[in-house]
Design a protein around this motif. Structure first.
Motif, PDB file in Angstrom:
ATOM      1  N   GLN A 174       0.830  -1.208   0.000  1.00 10.46           N
ATOM      2  CA  GLN A 174       0.000   0.000   0.000  1.00 10.46           C
ATOM      3  C   GLN A 174       0.860   1.252   0.000  1.00 10.46           C
ATOM      4  N   ALA A 177       2.402   1.736  -3.388  1.00  4.66           N
ATOM      5  CA  ALA A 177       1.372   2.183  -4.324  1.00  4.66           C
ATOM      6  C   ALA A 177       1.107   3.677  -4.186  1.00  4.66           C
ATOM      7  N   ARG A 178       1.188   4.196  -2.985  1.00  2.00           N
ATOM      8  CA  ARG A 178       0.971   5.629  -2.785  1.00  2.00           C
ATOM      9  C   ARG A 178       2.087   6.452  -3.409  1.00  2.00           C
ATOM     10  N   ASP A 181       1.475   6.408  -7.088  1.00  2.00           N
ATOM     11  CA  ASP A 181       0.382   7.331  -7.413  1.00  2.00           C
ATOM     12  C   ASP A 181       0.871   8.773  -7.451  1.00  2.00           C
ATOM     13  N   ALA A 182       1.810   9.094  -6.566  1.00  2.00           N
ATOM     14  CA  ALA A 182       2.299  10.479  -6.479  1.00  2.00           C
ATOM     15  C   ALA A 182       3.207  10.853  -7.635  1.00  2.00           C
ATOM     16  N   SER A 184       4.627  11.320 -11.480  1.00  2.00           N
ATOM     17  CA  SER A 184       4.035  11.676 -12.772  1.00  2.00           C
ATOM     18  C   SER A 184       4.399  10.629 -13.814  1.00  2.00           C
ATOM     19  N   SER A 185       3.726  10.699 -14.939  1.00  2.00           N
ATOM     20  CA  SER A 185       4.013   9.810 -16.059  1.00  2.00           C
ATOM     21  C   SER A 185       5.473   9.962 -16.485  1.00  2.00           C
ATOM     22  N   GLY A 230       1.283  -0.818 -11.383  1.00  2.00           N
ATOM     23  CA  GLY A 230       1.106   0.564 -11.820  1.00  2.00           C
ATOM     24  C   GLY A 230       2.255   1.062 -12.663  1.00  2.00           C
ATOM     25  N   THR A 231       3.254   0.197 -12.902  1.00  2.00           N
ATOM     26  CA  THR A 231       4.383   0.540 -13.769  1.00  2.00           C
ATOM     27  C   THR A 231       4.549  -0.556 -14.814  1.00  2.00           C
ATOM     28  N   LYS A 267       6.395   4.337 -15.019  1.00  2.00           N
ATOM     29  CA  LYS A 267       4.978   4.680 -14.929  1.00  2.00           C
ATOM     30  C   LYS A 267       4.488   5.223 -16.267  1.00  2.00           C
TER      31      LYS A 267
END
Length: 268
Positions: A174, A177-178, A181-182, A184-185, A230-231, A267
């Motif tokens: 978790q 993951a945060r 999320d923070a 950028s692409s 997420g990547t 990402k």
């Protein structure tokens, strides 16, 4: 008469109990360790003679990952669980290639932070934070992060050799993951993680680590890969540390004896 403590020793630090950051420093040939750490490391080496090589492979992976990220245009780095500074730190590697690179180190080991602060004096493109990487809000809102890093631009977050010291009960997935999320692409996440392999001396080694101040344990491959959710994994994917984009001429006969997996994700 007791000798004076080293100038970089933070007040209140227990030097009589082995600590993983100082054990790692000893295995890398550093000087920021104490007798309890050296004794523990020698006992570990008696059980796992490959432990010193594994530490060296992990450090070499960090160097290659940083060079890769700089080559991809990354100019800002957040090194979580950075440990005690030794030769070839992130800012040294990155700023040698691109002097404008900015680096923030984060660790919850007071000695690591105290020594980092001394090492970074006069370098206004670096900073250090005393915090647990699980406390994402504290890390992201810290003054060095706010001043040096721009999350609207691509960056690299490094978690090298640290996640296996966080138990499942703390849900490190978790927290990771945060951070993802923070970002950028175009940002990158670089990790290395102890492997759960059925090699008796490896299992014995993890049991020994439970006696130190930072017990840990390897994880199955699928759990390690889940940290990169997420990547998109960059080639060669999740592999043993010496197999991740090795330098020319670098050959390791038994890469699995590094006992650690490594990967970099981008990402989208």
């Amino acid at each position: 008469m007791p000798s004076e403590p080293p100038y970089w020793l933070a007040p209140g630090v227990d030097v009589d109990r082995p600590n993983v950051a100082r054990i790692y420093d000893y295995l890398l040939g550093g000087a920021c360790n104490f007798q309890a750490d050296r004794d523990f490391a020698e006992k570990l080496l008696a059980v796992i003679p490959e432990a010193e090589g594994a530490a060296q492979h992990n450090r070499a992976y960090l160097r290659r990952a940083v060079r890769f990220c700089v080559g991809e245009g990354i100019r800002q780095f957040l090194d979580l669980g950075s440990g005690i500074p030794t030769v070839g730190n992130v800012h040294e590697i990155a700023q040698q290639l691109a002097p404008e690179c900015r680096v923030v180190y984060v660790d919850n080991e007071p000695i690591a932070v105290a020594h980092s602060e001394l090492m970074l004096e006069g370098n206004d493109r670096t900073g250090v934070v005393l915090a647990n990487l699980l406390d994402v809000d504290t890390v992201l809102t810290s003054e060095p992060v706010q001043q040096l890093l721009d999350f609207s631009e691509p960056m690299a977050i490094l978690m090298v050799g640290v996640l296996h010291y966080i138990p499942d009960s703390a849900d490190p997935w978790q927290a990771v993951a945060r951070y993802v999320d923070a970002m950028s692409s175009g940002s990158h996440l670089a990790i290395s993680h102890g492997a759960l392999v059925e090699v008796q001396r490896s299992l014995d080694g993890w049991r020994m680590m439970s006696q130190s101040g930072n017990p840990g344990g390897g994880r199955p491959r699928e759990q390690v890969e889940a940290f990169l959710t997420g990547t998109d994994l960059v080639a060669p994917g999740l592999v043993w540390t010496p197999e991740w984009r090795p330098d020319p001429g670098m050959e390791v006969a038994n890469p699995e004896l590094a006992f650690m997996w490594a990967a970099v994700g981008r990402k989208p």
